[in-house]
Write a protein that holds these residues in place. Sequence first.
Motif, PDB file in Angstrom:
ATOM      1  N   UNK A   5       0.857  -1.181   0.000  1.00  0.00           N
ATOM      2  CA  UNK A   5       0.000   0.000   0.000  1.00  0.00           C
ATOM      3  C   UNK A   5       0.894   1.232   0.000  1.00  0.00           C
ATOM      4  N   UNK A   6       0.608   2.150  -0.902  1.00  0.00           N
ATOM      5  CA  UNK A   6       1.328   3.410  -0.970  1.00  0.00           C
ATOM      6  C   UNK A   6       0.491   4.535  -0.390  1.00  0.00           C
ATOM      7  N   UNK A   7       1.131   5.379   0.412  1.00  0.00           N
ATOM      8  CA  UNK A   7       0.463   6.538   1.003  1.00  0.00           C
ATOM      9  C   UNK A   7       1.344   7.756   0.752  1.00  0.00           C
ATOM     10  N   UNK A   8       0.768   8.765   0.116  1.00  0.00           N
ATOM     11  CA  UNK A   8       1.479  10.003  -0.160  1.00  0.00           C
ATOM     12  C   UNK A   8       0.991  11.109   0.752  1.00  0.00           C
ATOM     13  N   UNK A   9       1.919  11.827   1.321  1.00  0.00           N
ATOM     14  CA  UNK A   9       1.592  12.853   2.303  1.00  0.00           C
ATOM     15  C   UNK A   9       1.470  14.251   1.743  1.00  0.00           C
ATOM     16  N   UNK A  73       4.505  -1.270   2.880  1.00  0.00           N
ATOM     17  CA  UNK A  73       4.076   0.106   2.636  1.00  0.00           C
ATOM     18  C   UNK A  73       5.128   0.880   1.859  1.00  0.00           C
ATOM     19  N   UNK A  74       4.653   1.853   1.094  1.00  0.00           N
ATOM     20  CA  UNK A  74       5.500   2.919   0.578  1.00  0.00           C
ATOM     21  C   UNK A  74       4.962   4.183   1.222  1.00  0.00           C
ATOM     22  N   UNK A  75       5.799   4.886   1.941  1.00  0.00           N
ATOM     23  CA  UNK A  75       5.412   6.160   2.539  1.00  0.00           C
ATOM     24  C   UNK A  75       6.187   7.261   1.825  1.00  0.00           C
ATOM     25  N   UNK A  76       5.452   8.169   1.199  1.00  0.00           N
ATOM     26  CA  UNK A  76       6.080   9.268   0.468  1.00  0.00           C
ATOM     27  C   UNK A  76       5.615  10.584   1.086  1.00  0.00           C
ATOM     28  N   UNK A  77       6.565  11.470   1.341  1.00  0.00           N
ATOM     29  CA  UNK A  77       6.217  12.744   1.967  1.00  0.00           C
ATOM     30  C   UNK A  77       6.991  13.894   1.351  1.00  0.00           C
ATOM     31  N   UNK A  78       6.322  15.030   1.220  1.00  0.00           N
ATOM     32  CA  UNK A  78       7.108  16.229   0.959  1.00  0.00           C
ATOM     33  C   UNK A  78       7.825  16.581   2.252  1.00  0.00           C
ATOM     34  N   UNK A  79       8.928  17.275   2.138  1.00  0.00           N
ATOM     35  CA  UNK A  79       9.598  17.727   3.355  1.00  0.00           C
ATOM     36  C   UNK A  79       9.192  19.174   3.607  1.00  0.00           C
ATOM     37  N   UNK A  80       8.511  19.376   4.726  1.00  0.00           N
ATOM     38  CA  UNK A  80       8.074  20.708   5.138  1.00  0.00           C
ATOM     39  C   UNK A  80       8.794  21.085   6.418  1.00  0.00           C
TER      40      UNK A  80
END
Length: 181
Positions: A5-9, A73-80
Amino acid sequence: MVKIVGIGGSLRPGSYTQLGLKIAAQRIEALGAEVEILDLREMQLPFCNGGKEYPEYPDVQRLRDTVSNADGLILATPEYHGSVSGVIKNALDLMSFDQLSGKVTGVISILGGQVNSNALNDLRIIMRWVHGWVIPEQIAIGQAYSAFSPEGKLLDDKLSQRFDQFAQSLVDNTRKLRGVN
């Protein structure tokens, strides 16, 4: 079959984070795994208040059930501001050990500026805390505005190879650690 499951932040339209997640998912599917992306932009999730139940938000249960039924899982996030987005942190906070423990996880960060590993390290800490397994390979894309073509393709061959290595590692380690084919 390996289920990821991939989740994009990122909630932004045209998000580079979602684009990076999509590329990772394609590479993983090419290796014979099943991938489902949960698009948080399409889900109604409350801010986590520490509660166990959110009956007025059925997407919380959908998130939990989908992650529970996955091997990895794939967890993808922008860096803020030097860390993960509040969006991905909130989604992870809405889950618990019941959903996240034992999940083999690959992490991706997308930045507008120079590459660093703050968000990646924070995702590793979060997943370690809930007894997940984060693979050694990780992807950080700095200056994301120049990393993709207008059609959403990677412009750098070395970065493309890193996505291949990331995908192979996630599938291989999921098979080993979760005992699935």
